[in-house]
Design an enzyme around this catalytic site. Sequence first.
Site, short mmCIF file in Angstrom:
data_model
loop_
_atom_site.label_atom_id
_atom_site.label_comp_id
_atom_site.label_asym_id
_atom_site.label_seq_id
_atom_site.Cartn_x
_atom_site.Cartn_y
_atom_site.Cartn_z
N ALA A 148 0.84 -1.20 0.00
CA ALA A 148 0.00 0.00 0.00
C ALA A 148 0.88 1.25 0.00
O ALA A 148 2.03 1.23 0.47
CB ALA A 148 -0.92 -0.01 1.22
N ARG A 162 0.96 3.76 1.75
CA ARG A 162 1.40 4.30 3.05
C ARG A 162 2.70 3.67 3.51
O ARG A 162 3.34 4.15 4.45
CB ARG A 162 0.30 4.11 4.10
CG ARG A 162 -0.07 2.67 4.37
CD ARG A 162 -1.19 2.59 5.40
NE ARG A 162 -1.62 1.23 5.66
CZ ARG A 162 -2.53 0.59 4.95
NH1 ARG A 162 -3.09 1.20 3.91
NH2 ARG A 162 -2.89 -0.65 5.26
N TYR A 163 3.10 2.56 2.85
CA TYR A 163 4.33 1.88 3.23
C TYR A 163 5.49 2.18 2.28
O TYR A 163 6.65 2.10 2.69
CB TYR A 163 4.11 0.36 3.27
CG TYR A 163 3.04 -0.08 4.23
CD1 TYR A 163 3.16 0.16 5.59
CD2 TYR A 163 1.91 -0.75 3.78
CE1 TYR A 163 2.19 -0.25 6.49
CE2 TYR A 163 0.92 -1.17 4.65
CZ TYR A 163 1.06 -0.91 6.01
OH TYR A 163 0.10 -1.31 6.89
N THR A 164 5.22 2.45 1.03
CA THR A 164 6.29 2.61 0.04
C THR A 164 6.74 4.06 -0.06
O THR A 164 6.01 4.99 0.28
CB THR A 164 5.81 2.14 -1.34
OG1 THR A 164 4.61 2.84 -1.69
CG2 THR A 164 5.53 0.65 -1.33
#
Length: 717
Positions: A74, A76-78
């Site tokens: 997602a 929000r992580y990358t």
Amino acid sequence: MCSPRTAATRPRRSRAGFAKCARYVGEVLGKYHPHGDSSTYEALVHLAQPFSMRYPLIDGQGNFGSRDGDAPAAYRYTEARLSGYAGLMLAEIGEGTVDFVKNYDGKFEEPLLLPARLPFGLLNGSFGIPVGFSTRIPSHNLKEVAAAAAHVIRHPRAKLEDVLERMPGPDFPGGGQIISPPEEIRQAYETGRGSLVLKCKWEREQLARGQWRIVISELPHGVSVKQVSEEIEALANPKPGLGKKEVSQEQKRMKQFILDQIDQGGVRDESDRKSRLRLVIEPRSSRQNPEELMAALLVHTALETRYAVNLTWLGLDGLPETKGIVEVLREWGEFRVATVRRRTQFRLDRCEERLHIVEGRLKAYAKIDEIIKLIRSSEDQAEAKHKLREKFRFTERQAEDIVNLRLGQLTRLDGAKLNEERKALEAERKGLKLLLGDEKELKKLVVSELQEDAKKYGDERRTLIKTAERAQLEVSVLEEPVTVILSQKGWIRARSGHGVDLSTLTFKDGDALLQTLECKTTDPVIVLAASGKTFTVDAAAIPSGRGDGAPVNTLVNSSSGDIVWMASGAPAQPLLVSSSAGLGFVCKLGDLVTKTRQGKDFMKVDEGAQARPPVKFSEGKFVAALSSDSRLLVFPLDEVPERPNGGVGVQLLSLPEGISLASLAVTDGKSLVVSGIKRKNRAVATLDAKQLAEHIGRRAQRGRLADVGFRPDKLGE
């Protein structure tokens, strides 16, 4: 390709630090693209995937998916940042090179185009299906594209051969091999449409004690290791096709071949993030032929596949059009020259503006004491500017700069620097004006920049272009005599040898014999369906034994339509093809042969009618046509056209509503055998030349009643 909207939100410095992808997605949605976040993030991910983009425009940090179809993490992580290649698209965006327009709510501006220093449409390719058209552009090598573009800019009338000499073909991110002949590549680039054959790269890896294994290191573009593994698994464990209850004979043979060739669990993916792709195939025995194994896999899996080329672009006029590669490079060259002209004009304006300021400062430096005294005696800055313009003839811009000048910039050293800067600016202005005044010099600059970028960012070609034949799986078949048996309900089987005793044949309840055919196991068997579609089945592929055989539609991709005829023999054998509607034409047996399981629509049959068994002939001058109401017409054979590609045919016999064509024959006009039913028994009669003469007419006539003492329904023996 990178859209102007997506690129406009990213850091201008190509090597800026990483930032969360959620930030970029949010900025795109809020400023430029008020739609779903998934499409925006998917575009960002695609631009960061090295297996999708030949020259990734984004450096990704985190899980950005894999070529096997694994989804990225997602947003929000990358994290992401622009790559060095992105600088080639955005470096000049602030130099007046492109037009800007208001965004959807009028609060921000976005570029209409990006001032790319290289044709990224060719470098990374593109694919999509917009409204009304589609495009599929392969990726290419940066060095080759730059060389081809430079040549077209220098020679506007460049030919395709000149471009192909510098850019011989696509260059895909995953490498592989293009085996298409040069003629196919040339056609694709000339017309903008074509198809190229891509093949994997593999090698035989030698192990200890004479053992070996196959290692695949590169796959065709768009093909994943997971896909190939699943295709091999499907060959080893086939499933019935759609609407079928059991697997076909071909699937059974291929299953046995794969199980004999590949060891159980012998297909392994040994790829990892650090090393390149590595797909290992272990053979069942070291005595097997690796070429034969790979030929089977290349034919039945995506290890060898076709890549459709569709060079549809938005041209300089903003309209989509399919263009040849020379026209594409020519239009991009015009765009790039116009972009550099705008950049040069922007730099000239900025240079003249700075020169104007420097000249004002030098003038003030010479009379600095008087100017300081004048400013100190003024009530405010507006009065000081006015007095400077009146007394010393400064312009408004120079007066503004002098009033805002810091006292620390009035040293002798700064005066010397101003003189040096003025000389440099004058030299720069002269060079910029020379460029704007000479189109040749401007093109030279564009070409030199292309060469510099190619030297700095270019790399070696990954995809090998080497012509080779497409893989073919040759299965050796022992030539033996065989009798093919076709039932009325479309079940087919084979018996060894010729002269089969038909009385020993058994069929399912309600079924009976339709036709037998004596041929050899190496012969192709042509099958005609009632719909007018033809199929070709290898005699060796027909199930043999004492059973009922198999439905024809399990051997070919046919519907459940009735099979009316089968044949095998010399391709030059003449045939008279007809339908129950009385239409027909002449062709050869070889015209009915098909190369695929899908068959081909050979005869167009009207609704309510069906194709009839064709009539073989070698000699004869007349066609005899019999209707279902016993009318016989004899007319010259040369009135029937020959149509090797099939079609509707011409009217052979005039038939009123409710009447159909019952039988056809080719005769020499001297005799004709007629048979029918007489008192519940089969009766046969032979018409002589005198009797046949009473029925001779022209094609498409009604014919006369056949007076033979019984109701005829068949012509010929």
